[in-house]
Motif scaffolding. Structure first.
Motif, PDB file in Angstrom:
ATOM      1  N   UNK A 124       0.837  -1.200   0.000  1.00  9.70           N
ATOM      2  CA  UNK A 124       0.000   0.000   0.000  1.00  9.70           C
ATOM      3  C   UNK A 124       0.874   1.253   0.000  1.00  9.70           C
ATOM      4  N   UNK A 125       1.932   1.233   0.794  1.00  6.80           N
ATOM      5  CA  UNK A 125       2.858   2.366   0.838  1.00  6.80           C
ATOM      6  C   UNK A 125       3.501   2.607  -0.520  1.00  6.80           C
ATOM      7  N   UNK A 126       3.882   1.533  -1.200  1.00  4.13           N
ATOM      8  CA  UNK A 126       4.498   1.651  -2.523  1.00  4.13           C
ATOM      9  C   UNK A 126       3.510   2.202  -3.548  1.00  4.13           C
ATOM     10  N   UNK A 127       2.284   1.752  -3.460  1.00  3.96           N
ATOM     11  CA  UNK A 127       1.248   2.223  -4.379  1.00  3.96           C
ATOM     12  C   UNK A 127       1.004   3.713  -4.177  1.00  3.96           C
ATOM     13  N   UNK A 128       0.908   4.135  -2.929  1.00  8.88           N
ATOM     14  CA  UNK A 128       0.702   5.552  -2.631  1.00  8.88           C
ATOM     15  C   UNK A 128       1.904   6.382  -3.077  1.00  8.88           C
ATOM     16  N   UNK A 129       3.084   5.853  -2.904  1.00 13.63           N
ATOM     17  CA  UNK A 129       4.300   6.569  -3.309  1.00 13.63           C
ATOM     18  C   UNK A 129       4.343   6.764  -4.821  1.00 13.63           C
ATOM     19  N   UNK A 130       3.877   5.773  -5.552  1.00 14.13           N
ATOM     20  CA  UNK A 130       3.843   5.875  -7.011  1.00 14.13           C
ATOM     21  C   UNK A 130       2.939   7.035  -7.446  1.00 14.13           C
ATOM     22  N   UNK A 131       1.788   7.169  -6.797  1.00 13.03           N
ATOM     23  CA  UNK A 131       0.889   8.281  -7.108  1.00 13.03           C
ATOM     24  C   UNK A 131       1.522   9.606  -6.711  1.00 13.03           C
ATOM     25  N   UNK A 132       2.158   9.661  -5.558  1.00 16.39           N
ATOM     26  CA  UNK A 132       2.810  10.908  -5.127  1.00 16.39           C
ATOM     27  C   UNK A 132       3.894  11.335  -6.108  1.00 16.39           C
ATOM     28  N   UNK A 133       4.644  10.369  -6.636  1.00 18.46           N
ATOM     29  CA  UNK A 133       5.675  10.704  -7.636  1.00 18.46           C
ATOM     30  C   UNK A 133       5.039  11.290  -8.896  1.00 18.46           C
ATOM     31  N   UNK A 134       3.949  10.694  -9.347  1.00 23.27           N
ATOM     32  CA  UNK A 134       3.251  11.207 -10.532  1.00 23.27           C
ATOM     33  C   UNK A 134       2.696  12.597 -10.260  1.00 23.27           C
TER      34      UNK A 134
END
Length: 112
Positions: free
Chosen positions: A93-103
């Motif tokens: 979940x943390x990785x998924x959220x981080x991917x959105x934050x990067x975008x």
């Protein structure tokens, strides 16, 4: 518990397809993003231009399924109790959220 499994399944959805190759964001999702973005950034013509640019950048970097998964994670981490704790503690979940934050950060750089 079924909701948790469904959300985790979304998190596991492959994000290997290049988002730029697939214009899979529904108009409603784009419009919703722009509406919320404009509320946060002023309801001006310039905000409309920048917010539209922002969702276009995000869509070019993230397939829609990954975007939905990340939005789900963001929502679920706000939940109280055990379900919220599961999402806050999950590395996936943390990785998924981080991917959105990067975008979103890339969109911020390009559009604002």
């Amino acid at each position: 518990m079924k909701i948790l499994y469904a959300c985790l399944f979304l998190l596991a959805a492959p994000a290997s397809l290049a988002a730029a190759d697939v214009n899979d964001y529904p108009t409603e999702a784009r419009a919703d993003y722009v509406f919320v973005c404009m509320k946060a950034n002023g309801e001006t013509r310039d905000a409309l231009k920048r917010c539209s640019c922002s969702i276009d950048v995000i869509a070019s970097l993230l397939p829609y399924d990954a975007y939905v998964a990340a939005e789900t994670v963001a929502s679920m981490t706000q939940a109280q109790g055990q379900i919220g704790a599961l999402f806050r503690a999950s590395e996936q979940a943390k990785a998924t959220a981080a991917e959105l934050r990067r975008a979103q950060a890339e969109a911020e750089i390009r559009c604002f």
